[in-house]
Design a protein around this motif. Structure first.
Motif, PDB file in Angstrom:
ATOM      1  N   MET A   1      40.969  34.624  47.604  1.00 22.44           N
ATOM      2  CA  MET A   1      42.283  35.149  47.867  1.00 22.44           C
ATOM      3  C   MET A   1      42.747  36.088  46.759  1.00 22.44           C
ATOM      4  N   PHE A   2      42.496  35.727  45.494  1.00 27.01           N
ATOM      5  CA  PHE A   2      42.993  36.529  44.376  1.00 27.01           C
ATOM      6  C   PHE A   2      42.340  37.903  44.302  1.00 27.01           C
ATOM      7  N   GLU A   3      41.210  38.072  44.976  1.00 26.27           N
ATOM      8  CA  GLU A   3      40.570  39.387  44.979  1.00 26.27           C
ATOM      9  C   GLU A   3      41.404  40.421  45.730  1.00 26.27           C
ATOM     10  N   PHE A   4      42.335  39.972  46.565  1.00 29.64           N
ATOM     11  CA  PHE A   4      43.205  40.880  47.306  1.00 29.64           C
ATOM     12  C   PHE A   4      44.505  41.180  46.561  1.00 29.64           C
ATOM     13  N   PHE A   5      44.689  40.574  45.390  1.00 31.01           N
ATOM     14  CA  PHE A   5      45.885  40.806  44.597  1.00 31.01           C
ATOM     15  C   PHE A   5      45.740  42.112  43.810  1.00 31.01           C
ATOM     16  N   THR A   6      46.857  42.800  43.634  1.00 32.60           N
ATOM     17  CA  THR A   6      46.858  43.984  42.778  1.00 32.60           C
ATOM     18  C   THR A   6      46.678  43.522  41.332  1.00 32.60           C
ATOM     19  N   ASP A   7      46.382  44.467  40.443  1.00 31.28           N
ATOM     20  CA  ASP A   7      46.226  44.111  39.026  1.00 31.28           C
ATOM     21  C   ASP A   7      47.493  43.470  38.472  1.00 31.28           C
ATOM     22  N   ARG A   8      48.647  44.013  38.830  1.00 31.93           N
ATOM     23  CA  ARG A   8      49.903  43.442  38.333  1.00 31.93           C
ATOM     24  C   ARG A   8      50.129  42.039  38.888  1.00 31.93           C
ATOM     25  N   ALA A   9      49.778  41.812  40.125  1.00 34.55           N
ATOM     26  CA  ALA A   9      49.937  40.481  40.709  1.00 34.55           C
ATOM     27  C   ALA A   9      48.997  39.484  40.024  1.00 34.55           C
ATOM     28  N   ARG A  10      47.767  39.884  39.767  1.00 33.27           N
ATOM     29  CA  ARG A  10      46.837  39.002  39.041  1.00 33.27           C
ATOM     30  C   ARG A  10      47.373  38.719  37.642  1.00 33.27           C
ATOM     31  N   HIS A  11      47.940  39.751  37.022  1.00 36.14           N
ATOM     32  CA  HIS A  11      48.521  39.576  35.681  1.00 36.14           C
ATOM     33  C   HIS A  11      49.673  38.567  35.729  1.00 36.14           C
ATOM     34  N   ALA A  12      50.511  38.649  36.758  1.00 40.51           N
ATOM     35  CA  ALA A  12      51.624  37.718  36.903  1.00 40.51           C
ATOM     36  C   ALA A  12      51.119  36.284  37.039  1.00 40.51           C
ATOM     37  N   VAL A  13      50.051  36.087  37.796  1.00 43.87           N
ATOM     38  CA  VAL A  13      49.486  34.747  37.979  1.00 43.87           C
ATOM     39  C   VAL A  13      48.889  34.250  36.655  1.00 43.87           C
ATOM     40  N   THR A  14      48.246  35.141  35.915  1.00 44.78           N
ATOM     41  CA  THR A  14      47.712  34.775  34.601  1.00 44.78           C
ATOM     42  C   THR A  14      48.846  34.406  33.648  1.00 44.78           C
ATOM     43  N   LEU A  15      49.936  35.174  33.686  1.00 46.57           N
ATOM     44  CA  LEU A  15      51.098  34.851  32.859  1.00 46.57           C
ATOM     45  C   LEU A  15      51.682  33.494  33.242  1.00 46.57           C
ATOM     46  N   ALA A  16      51.684  33.179  34.531  1.00 46.04           N
ATOM     47  CA  ALA A  16      52.175  31.875  34.983  1.00 46.04           C
ATOM     48  C   ALA A  16      51.342  30.759  34.370  1.00 46.04           C
ATOM     49  N   GLN A  17      50.038  30.943  34.372  1.00 41.20           N
ATOM     50  CA  GLN A  17      49.138  29.957  33.773  1.00 41.20           C
ATOM     51  C   GLN A  17      49.398  29.847  32.277  1.00 41.20           C
ATOM     52  N   ASP A  18      49.561  30.978  31.610  1.00 39.36           N
ATOM     53  CA  ASP A  18      49.839  30.976  30.167  1.00 39.36           C
ATOM     54  C   ASP A  18      51.155  30.270  29.849  1.00 39.36           C
ATOM     55  N   GLU A  19      52.166  30.500  30.691  1.00 36.81           N
ATOM     56  CA  GLU A  19      53.462  29.843  30.498  1.00 36.81           C
ATOM     57  C   GLU A  19      53.316  28.332  30.641  1.00 36.81           C
TER      58      GLU A  19
END
Length: 181
Positions: free
Chosen positions: A1-19
């Motif tokens: 599913m994440f392969e269909f995310f834009t770079d910014r959307a993937r970045h947001a999900v990574t930031l969520a994990q970091d938070e």
């Protein structure tokens, strides 16, 4: 599913994990997704949230308050670490070696898992993108998915910040209609 995310959307999900990791949580909830969205620069969701007065620092403060009030412990995955320790595996030593070889923060254990509400919000991301005729998922779709999921502490945070969720949804859709990315 994440392969269909834009770079910014993937970045947001990574930031969520970091938070989640920074807050000592061994899960990623909708509150963390909201933090990740607010933390993305030059993203539709981040810009709409900021225009609505929803800043990342305020989201983090309300997230901590709401989770503490709910009795959610900030364990940092201590249960998993204790289980490995009982088998003679020193997670702290592994982390030190990884930091020495690959840089600070290169190894985090355990990796937080998504809550049921966060999974539902991410599933709604797909539905929201398809309803708009989009085949790639941006931050705007994640925010719409979070809003339409109907449950989760991310919505509790927005309520605590007195955000008009309907108005927020309309602002996102207006940006999308204007050709936002």
């Amino acid at each position: 599913m994440f392969e269909f995310f834009t770079d910014r959307a993937r970045h947001a999900v990574t930031l969520a994990q970091d938070e989640a990791i920074a807050l000592g949580h061994d899960f990623i909830g909708t509150e963390h997704l909201l933090l990740g969205l607010a933390g993305t620069d030059r993203s539709t969701a981040g810009e709409v949230l900021r225009k609505q007065g929803v800043e990342q620092a305020r989201i983090r403060q309300e997230t901590v308050r709401i989770l503490e009030a709910a009795g959610v412990a900030t364990t940092g995955g201590q249960g998993a670490k204790d289980a490995l320790s009982s088998l003679g595996i020193d997670v702290e030593e592994i982390q030190r070696k990884a930091d020495d070889n690959f840089g600070p923060g290169a190894f985090q254990y355990p990796r937080p898992t998504y809550t049921q509400d966060a999974r539902k919000a991410l599933e709604q991301t797909l539905s929201e993108a398809h309803a708009l005729g989009h085949d790639r998922f941006g931050t705007e779709h994640i925010l719409l998915g979070l809003l339409s999921a109907g449950e989760g502490r991310g919505l509790d945070v927005l309520n605590a910040l007195e955000v008009d969720r309907t108005g927020l949804r309309e602002a996102v859709l207006a940006r999308v209609a204007g050709g936002a990315s």
